[in-house]
Design a protein around this motif. Sequence first.
Motif, short mmCIF file in Angstrom:
data_model
loop_
_atom_site.label_atom_id
_atom_site.label_comp_id
_atom_site.label_asym_id
_atom_site.label_seq_id
_atom_site.Cartn_x
_atom_site.Cartn_y
_atom_site.Cartn_z
N PRO A 1 7.70 10.68 -4.86
CA PRO A 1 9.11 10.90 -4.54
C PRO A 1 9.72 9.76 -3.73
O PRO A 1 10.95 9.64 -3.66
CB PRO A 1 9.08 12.20 -3.73
CG PRO A 1 7.69 12.30 -3.19
CD PRO A 1 6.81 11.67 -4.24
N GLU A 2 8.88 8.93 -3.12
CA GLU A 2 9.39 7.83 -2.29
C GLU A 2 9.93 6.67 -3.13
O GLU A 2 10.60 5.77 -2.61
CB GLU A 2 8.28 7.28 -1.38
CG GLU A 2 7.65 8.32 -0.47
CD GLU A 2 6.46 9.01 -1.08
OE1 GLU A 2 5.74 9.73 -0.35
OE2 GLU A 2 6.23 8.85 -2.31
N THR B 1 0.81 -1.22 0.00
CA THR B 1 0.00 0.00 0.00
C THR B 1 0.85 1.27 0.00
O THR B 1 2.07 1.24 0.23
CB THR B 1 -0.99 0.08 1.18
OG1 THR B 1 -0.28 0.42 2.38
CG2 THR B 1 -1.75 -1.22 1.35
N ARG B 2 0.18 2.40 -0.23
CA ARG B 2 0.88 3.68 -0.19
C ARG B 2 1.45 3.95 1.20
O ARG B 2 2.55 4.52 1.33
CB ARG B 2 -0.06 4.82 -0.59
CG ARG B 2 0.56 6.20 -0.43
CD ARG B 2 -0.32 7.31 -0.91
NE ARG B 2 -0.27 7.41 -2.36
CZ ARG B 2 -0.62 8.52 -3.03
NH1 ARG B 2 -1.03 9.59 -2.40
NH2 ARG B 2 -0.55 8.54 -4.34
N ASP B 3 0.74 3.53 2.24
CA ASP B 3 1.26 3.72 3.60
C ASP B 3 2.57 2.97 3.78
O ASP B 3 3.50 3.47 4.42
CB ASP B 3 0.23 3.23 4.63
CG ASP B 3 -0.96 4.17 4.76
OD1 ASP B 3 -0.85 5.33 4.32
OD2 ASP B 3 -1.99 3.74 5.31
N GLY B 4 2.65 1.75 3.23
CA GLY B 4 3.88 0.97 3.33
C GLY B 4 5.01 1.63 2.58
O GLY B 4 6.17 1.66 3.05
N LEU B 5 4.70 2.16 1.41
CA LEU B 5 5.71 2.88 0.63
C LEU B 5 6.26 4.06 1.42
O LEU B 5 7.47 4.27 1.51
CB LEU B 5 5.07 3.37 -0.68
CG LEU B 5 5.87 4.36 -1.52
CD1 LEU B 5 7.11 3.72 -2.09
CD2 LEU B 5 4.99 4.92 -2.66
N ARG B 6 5.36 4.81 2.03
CA ARG B 6 5.79 5.98 2.80
C ARG B 6 6.55 5.58 4.05
O ARG B 6 7.50 6.27 4.45
CB ARG B 6 4.56 6.82 3.16
CG ARG B 6 3.97 7.55 1.96
CD ARG B 6 2.67 8.25 2.30
NE ARG B 6 2.23 9.12 1.22
CZ ARG B 6 1.04 9.70 1.17
NH1 ARG B 6 0.17 9.51 2.16
NH2 ARG B 6 0.72 10.47 0.16
#
Length: 396
Positions: free
Chosen positions: A243-244, A185-190
């Motif tokens: 950007p991550e 998920t995006r949370d994991g990426l961040r």
Amino acid sequence: MLTRKNQKNGEELSILGFGCMRFPTKTGSIDEPRAIAMIRDSIEKGVNYFDTAYIYHAGRSESLLGQALSGGYRERVRIATKLPPFMVRKIEDARKIFEKQLSRLKTDYIDYYLLHMLTDKPSFDRLAGLGVLKWLEELKEKGTVKNIGFSFHGGKADFESILKAYPWDFCQIQYNYMDENNQATRDGLRLAASMGIPVIVMEPLRGGKLVTHLPQEVKKAFNDYDKDRSPAEWAFRWIWNHPEVNVVLSGMSDEAQVADNIRMASDAVPNSLSKEELAVFENVKKVMHEKTKIPCTACGYCLPCPAGVDIPACFSHYNDKYLTKDRSVRIRYFQSLGALAAKPAYASRCMNCGKCESHCPQSIAIRSQLKVVSREMEGILYRPIVGIARKFMRIK
């Protein structure tokens, strides 16, 4: 070719990575001259990250990459390859696999080495318990492995647990505009970025589905905004907008894909999509989520099937029925899955053994879904008719 800095070691990595899982093929094997030429051409144009694995192309991917990087190309790139956990029962297994990988790749070190396709925390714990991480640390001290990482195909909670369980040098996740809330998920990426862990993205096109399996409503939404931008370009730019993300892998299988992807990677900077462009994606995601029945990416990890079922193809045709509304989809299902071939591969041949499910990165209930595919794509008369046709045509 744009680059982004690896925040752990300072290396400048090309934002486009060459995924070595979908090389061009000829008569069932890698078309070696074409694949080698594509690899070398991409290097000349700035690609410096190549991702392969022990099992890709039935073990031929690493060898092909090793050939392509001879003659001075090896020193210009970073090689990423992977240890298949399901083949490791004791630490000696890992050592043997690694030595074979060095031989195949014609190198004495691996830049980025991954534990392949971790799905949950217990899968990591098992490898750690066998001493795999300690062994990799020893290789890193010697310089034989430069960076230790993992590729992930599980749920968000397990991704975060694994991320925090070890001082990783990098990680690799599936991420695209359809999977923003799936898997890591995006949370994991961040989270990874906040921990200073570089992120490599795989499956940017969901195995090509975000190009070849788009409903007309989606094509219209993209074209209405920019008729010159392809679905592939929309998908890549969405990921590079983050950007991550350090590198986006593309399994390029022809020269045109290499050229087009390199063109896109020359100006895709973070946070460059407008509010209007992001709104197009929201509309597209809504349509796609409503129409996609089975989230298969055609990675092929479920194969070979003991009964000979071509699982990704079965799911692809079934999804096409709803995504594209193509009236000929059943005919293509009949033709491409070998109803009249020596070794048919349609859904109803499933023996319900379950071997495939333990390898599926998407955690698809493959057996039950194959029953659905069989019911909707074949019907009750399919097998009797195929049987009569095969007998008439004297196909054993």
